[in-house]
Design an enzyme around this catalytic site. Structure first.
Site, PDB file in Angstrom:
ATOM      1  N   CYS A 211      -6.045  22.150 -45.027  1.00  0.00           N
ATOM      2  CA  CYS A 211      -5.536  23.271 -44.234  1.00  0.00           C
ATOM      3  C   CYS A 211      -6.703  24.110 -43.705  1.00  0.00           C
ATOM      4  O   CYS A 211      -7.463  23.622 -42.877  1.00  0.00           O
ATOM      5  CB  CYS A 211      -4.563  24.102 -45.076  1.00  0.00           C
ATOM      6  SG  CYS A 211      -3.696  25.387 -44.160  1.00  0.00           S
TER       7      CYS A 211
ATOM      8  N   ASP B 187       4.353  18.679 -38.755  1.00  0.00           N
ATOM      9  CA  ASP B 187       3.633  19.940 -38.929  1.00  0.00           C
ATOM     10  C   ASP B 187       3.916  20.836 -37.728  1.00  0.00           C
ATOM     11  O   ASP B 187       3.554  20.507 -36.596  1.00  0.00           O
ATOM     12  CB  ASP B 187       2.132  19.668 -39.053  1.00  0.00           C
ATOM     13  CG  ASP B 187       1.343  20.870 -39.530  1.00  0.00           C
ATOM     14  OD1 ASP B 187       1.750  22.007 -39.236  1.00  0.00           O
ATOM     15  OD2 ASP B 187       0.303  20.665 -40.195  1.00  0.00           O
TER      16      ASP B 187
ATOM     17  N   HIS C 257       3.212  20.085 -42.881  1.00  0.00           N
ATOM     18  CA  HIS C 257       1.952  20.674 -43.296  1.00  0.00           C
ATOM     19  C   HIS C 257       1.829  20.631 -44.824  1.00  0.00           C
ATOM     20  O   HIS C 257       2.822  20.618 -45.537  1.00  0.00           O
ATOM     21  CB  HIS C 257       1.874  22.123 -42.809  1.00  0.00           C
ATOM     22  CG  HIS C 257       0.505  22.705 -42.874  1.00  0.00           C
ATOM     23  ND1 HIS C 257      -0.506  22.293 -42.039  1.00  0.00           N
ATOM     24  CD2 HIS C 257      -0.027  23.656 -43.679  1.00  0.00           C
ATOM     25  CE1 HIS C 257      -1.610  22.975 -42.319  1.00  0.00           C
ATOM     26  NE2 HIS C 257      -1.340  23.806 -43.320  1.00  0.00           N
TER      27      HIS C 257
END
Length: 298
Positions: A166, A223, A259
């Site tokens: 991330c 995502d 995600h």
């Protein structure tokens, strides 16, 4: 040798390390990341030397979590770059997974100058009070310091890899353009595009011509933040570059994943994508001569 103890502050340093380290680095989860999912993976310490270390960087004593095979030297090195939650239990576990495969794995707490990322109860508070105040230039310098520390403590800097998740995925791209030492990089669902700011003057799409090593990008098809449009823009930039490392970079997109699909402690975890991505990460490092053993279950 690795000594998992807290060293004293440098003279005149205002950062309160005793308040920051409420528990040993990597021994608890960040408040904003709770509750912890039942699938959380626990990697033991058998055969490892692992714990918190302190790394001098620009007059600051930066905490970091390090794991390596006990009593071994000349180890391949992997930098493990955290999400916005900092170096909590999951990141420490990832370091131990790498160490079990023969790496010296080190995860520096890159938010330490700005405060304790584990103390905020929501992602919004964490972003406002910590993450938005961290300059890319500071991060690059701190990673340089972590690399130097690894080289002085059993690591072989001719075999340096980096991987991040991330927030750390974006940093993985940037550091690969910053450091000539990096041999291979694996970015997990990191930001690729964005408007420049004073603290974040460039994003991965802007640095493809500067990459010093090929990057493997592992991204989720569902995502909503790092979209497939962003991935397509990055792929086009890599393909258009004359840099051989850009052309050698590649993406794997997991259609069923969103995600943070590698984060086994969160509801976003997708086991099939996480395990396949881990195998591809190890194989990428092996292919590009970083080292370690390609292929293991968690």
């Amino acid at each position: 040798m690795l000594k998992p103890e807290v060293e004293s502050l440098v003279p005149g340093q205002t950062f309160d390390r005793r308040r920051f380290v409420k528990t040993a680095l990597g021994s608890a989860f960040a408040a904003a990341a709770l509750p912890v999912a039942a699938e959380t993976i626990k990697t033991d310490f058998k055969g490892l030397t692992a714990g918190e270390v302190t790394i001098p960087s620009g007059g600051f004593n930066m905490p970091a979590y390090c794991a390596q095979p006990e009593g071994k030297k000349n180890l391949p090195v992997v930098l493990v770059i955290s999400e916005i939650f900092g170096v909590h239990e999951h990141i420490a576990d990832v370091c131990r997974r790498f160490a079990k495969l023969g790496f010296l794995a080190i995860a520096p707490e890159l938010f330490a100058r700005q405060g304790d990322p584990g103390s905020f109860g929501t992602i919004q508070e964490l972003q406002a009070n910590i993450i938005s105040k961290v300059p890319d230039a500071q991060v690059m310098g701190d990673l340089d310091a972590a690399v130097a520390w690894a080289g002085a403590n059993g690591g072989d800097l001719n075999r340096l890899g980096i991987t991040g998740f991330c927030w750390g995925g974006r940093i993985t791209w940037l550091y690969t353009a910053h450091s000539k030492r990096v041999k291979a990089a694996v970015a997990w669902y990191g930001q690729l595009v964005g408007a420049p700011t004073a603290l974040k003057p460039r994003n991965p799409v802007d640095i493809v011509n500067d990459l010093h090593a090929p990057v493997l990008g592992l991204y989720g098809g569902k995502d909503a933040g790092i979209t497939q449009e962003h991935v397509g823009t990055m792929k086009a930039a890599l393909a258009a570059s004359a840099n051989p490392n850009a052309k050698a970079s590649t993406f794997v997109v997991y259609p069923e994943a969103g995600h943070a699909f590698h984060a086994d402690y969160r509801p976003s975890y997708v086991e099939s994508a996480a395990k396949d991505g881990w195998q591809k990460c190890l194989a990428w490092f092996k292919e590009h001569k970083v080292g370690g053993s390609a292929g293991t279950d968690y």
